[in-house]
Write a protein that holds these residues in place. Structure first.
Motif, PDB file in Angstrom:
ATOM      1  N   SER A  37     -49.358  42.358   8.812  1.00  0.00           N
ATOM      2  CA  SER A  37     -50.475  41.416   8.840  1.00  0.00           C
ATOM      3  C   SER A  37     -50.023  40.010   8.455  1.00  0.00           C
ATOM      4  CB  SER A  37     -51.577  41.896   7.889  1.00  0.00           C
ATOM      5  OG  SER A  37     -52.600  40.934   7.779  1.00  0.00           O
ATOM      6  N   GLU A  38     -49.208  39.898   7.433  1.00  0.00           N
ATOM      7  CA  GLU A  38     -48.709  38.593   6.992  1.00  0.00           C
ATOM      8  C   GLU A  38     -47.812  37.959   8.051  1.00  0.00           C
ATOM      9  OE1 GLU A  38     -48.677  39.438   2.152  1.00  0.00           O
ATOM     10  OE2 GLU A  38     -46.969  40.051   3.400  1.00  0.00           O
ATOM     11  N   LEU A  39     -47.003  38.785   8.714  1.00  0.00           N
ATOM     12  CA  LEU A  39     -46.107  38.257   9.736  1.00  0.00           C
ATOM     13  C   LEU A  39     -46.895  37.796  10.968  1.00  0.00           C
ATOM     14  CD1 LEU A  39     -43.301  37.598  10.733  1.00  0.00           C
ATOM     15  CD2 LEU A  39     -43.030  39.996  11.438  1.00  0.00           C
ATOM     16  N   PRO A  91     -36.975  35.367  -5.113  1.00  0.00           N
ATOM     17  CA  PRO A  91     -37.593  36.696  -4.953  1.00  0.00           C
ATOM     18  C   PRO A  91     -38.587  36.716  -3.794  1.00  0.00           C
ATOM     19  CG  PRO A  91     -37.657  35.953  -7.250  1.00  0.00           C
ATOM     20  CD  PRO A  91     -37.288  34.772  -6.419  1.00  0.00           C
ATOM     21  N   SER A  92     -38.716  37.877  -3.174  1.00  0.00           N
ATOM     22  CA  SER A  92     -39.652  38.018  -2.064  1.00  0.00           C
ATOM     23  C   SER A  92     -40.249  39.416  -2.081  1.00  0.00           C
ATOM     24  CB  SER A  92     -38.954  37.770  -0.732  1.00  0.00           C
ATOM     25  OG  SER A  92     -39.847  37.948   0.352  1.00  0.00           O
ATOM     26  N   LEU A 137     -40.379  36.514   4.450  1.00  0.00           N
ATOM     27  CA  LEU A 137     -41.085  35.355   4.991  1.00  0.00           C
ATOM     28  C   LEU A 137     -40.123  34.192   5.176  1.00  0.00           C
ATOM     29  CD1 LEU A 137     -44.023  35.031   5.827  1.00  0.00           C
ATOM     30  CD2 LEU A 137     -44.474  33.941   3.616  1.00  0.00           C
ATOM     31  N   ALA A 138     -39.194  34.028   4.242  1.00  0.00           N
ATOM     32  CA  ALA A 138     -38.216  32.937   4.333  1.00  0.00           C
ATOM     33  C   ALA A 138     -37.357  33.062   5.580  1.00  0.00           C
ATOM     34  CB  ALA A 138     -37.333  32.924   3.089  1.00  0.00           C
ATOM     35  N   GLY A 177     -29.186  36.410   9.438  1.00  0.00           N
ATOM     36  CA  GLY A 177     -27.782  36.131   9.158  1.00  0.00           C
ATOM     37  C   GLY A 177     -27.606  35.269   7.926  1.00  0.00           C
ATOM     38  N   VAL A 178     -28.655  34.534   7.548  1.00  0.00           N
ATOM     39  CA  VAL A 178     -28.544  33.631   6.399  1.00  0.00           C
ATOM     40  C   VAL A 178     -29.642  33.831   5.353  1.00  0.00           C
ATOM     41  CG1 VAL A 178     -27.293  31.835   7.646  1.00  0.00           C
ATOM     42  CG2 VAL A 178     -29.784  31.839   7.678  1.00  0.00           C
ATOM     43  N   ARG A 179     -30.697  34.556   5.691  1.00  0.00           N
ATOM     44  CA  ARG A 179     -31.769  34.857   4.735  1.00  0.00           C
ATOM     45  C   ARG A 179     -31.986  36.365   4.701  1.00  0.00           C
ATOM     46  NH1 ARG A 179     -35.003  30.019   4.566  1.00  0.00           N
ATOM     47  NH2 ARG A 179     -33.488  28.385   4.088  1.00  0.00           N
TER      48      ARG A 179
END
Length: 255
Positions: free
Chosen positions: A95-97, A88-89, A25-26, A18-20
């Motif tokens: 795997s990262e999550l 930026p993302s 990742l953020a 809702g905000v990101r």
């Protein structure tokens, strides 16, 4: 009722989306900071066999690029921006999550992974997912309650594939039809939970009791309105997916 210690537990839908920006990742880090008990993600398979967290068939809506996820390599996807101009993302891999979830020490959280169907790769998506969970040592939990991963799908065949290959992994059969969720489909595939939309739950609140009578939990999506959060709490929903985990937890804490 304490939203942190009793059901319903809060699941961050695509992170604190809702905000990101969703599936970044953020977004997931913020959700964990806000105390989400679970993180939800959608996964798709790239052309070169990597699982990435993207909801749509294409990257058009969520990135600065265009094209089908299934026709792009991971390197090509990593060239796109899935965040904002200011922050930026790159595309987030499963795997990262998983690494983020397992390394987060403040509180243990579950990862709710939705496989998307129909897709060109069919059952390969579930096969790759199970291999990834095995690689991290979370494919065979001691019990469903202690599992760090939950696999979900709107496709009954996908849920069945997981139940057959990894019977101890909890599964959610998603759907918008109360007849589908409350009938034989969930029983046939052995789903441990059913996943109605909040709209379906409003229209058929008896779904929760019916699921409980059959030994199943209930996962409801996407619950952002305070009145709907309270409804889920009153009905005894186990998990609620929301785009605003912090705000939703605050509502539950006040119930």
């Amino acid at each position: 009722m304490s939203g942190g210690n009793r059901a319903p537990f809060v699941v961050a839908h695509r992170g604190a989306s809702g905000v990101r920006p969703e599936h970044t990742l953020a977004a997931y880090e913020l959700a964990l900071q806000e105390g989400a008990a679970g993180l939800e993600c959608d996964i798709r398979l790239t052309r070169d066999g990597h699982l990435v967290c993207v909801h749509d068939r294409t990257v058009d809506r969520t990135s600065d690029g265009t094209g089908l996820v299934s026709e792009m390599s991971l390197d090509e996807l990593k060239e796109l921006n899935f965040g904002t101009a200011a922050e930026p993302s790159p595309v987030l891999t499963l795997s990262e999550l998983i690494t983020l979830v397992l390394d987060w020490r403040s509180q243990p959280s579950k990862l709710f992974i939705e496989t998307k169907h129909p897709v060109r790769y069919g059952a390969l998506v579930e096969n790759k997912l199970l291999a990834e969970l095995q690689r991290f040592g979370i494919a065979t939990p001691a019990s469903a309650d202690h599992s760090r991963a939950v696999v979900m799908s709107f496709a009954a065949t996908a849920v069945w594939r997981i139940r057959r290959a990894a019977p101890l992994l909890p599964t959610v059969l998603l759907g918008e039809s109360s007849r589908y969720l409350g009938g034989s489909a969930a029983t046939t595939v052995g789903a441990t939970a059913v996943g109605p939309s909040v709209k379906t739950l409003r229209e058929h609140p008896d779904l929760v009791d019916k699921a409980a009578a059959a030994g199943r939990a209930t996962y409801c999506w996407t619950v952002d309105d305070a009145a709907d959060v309270k409804l889920c709490a009153d009905l005894g929903v186990s998990w609620i997916a929301t785009n605003h985990p912090g705000r939703t937890k605050a509502v539950l804490d006040a119930v």
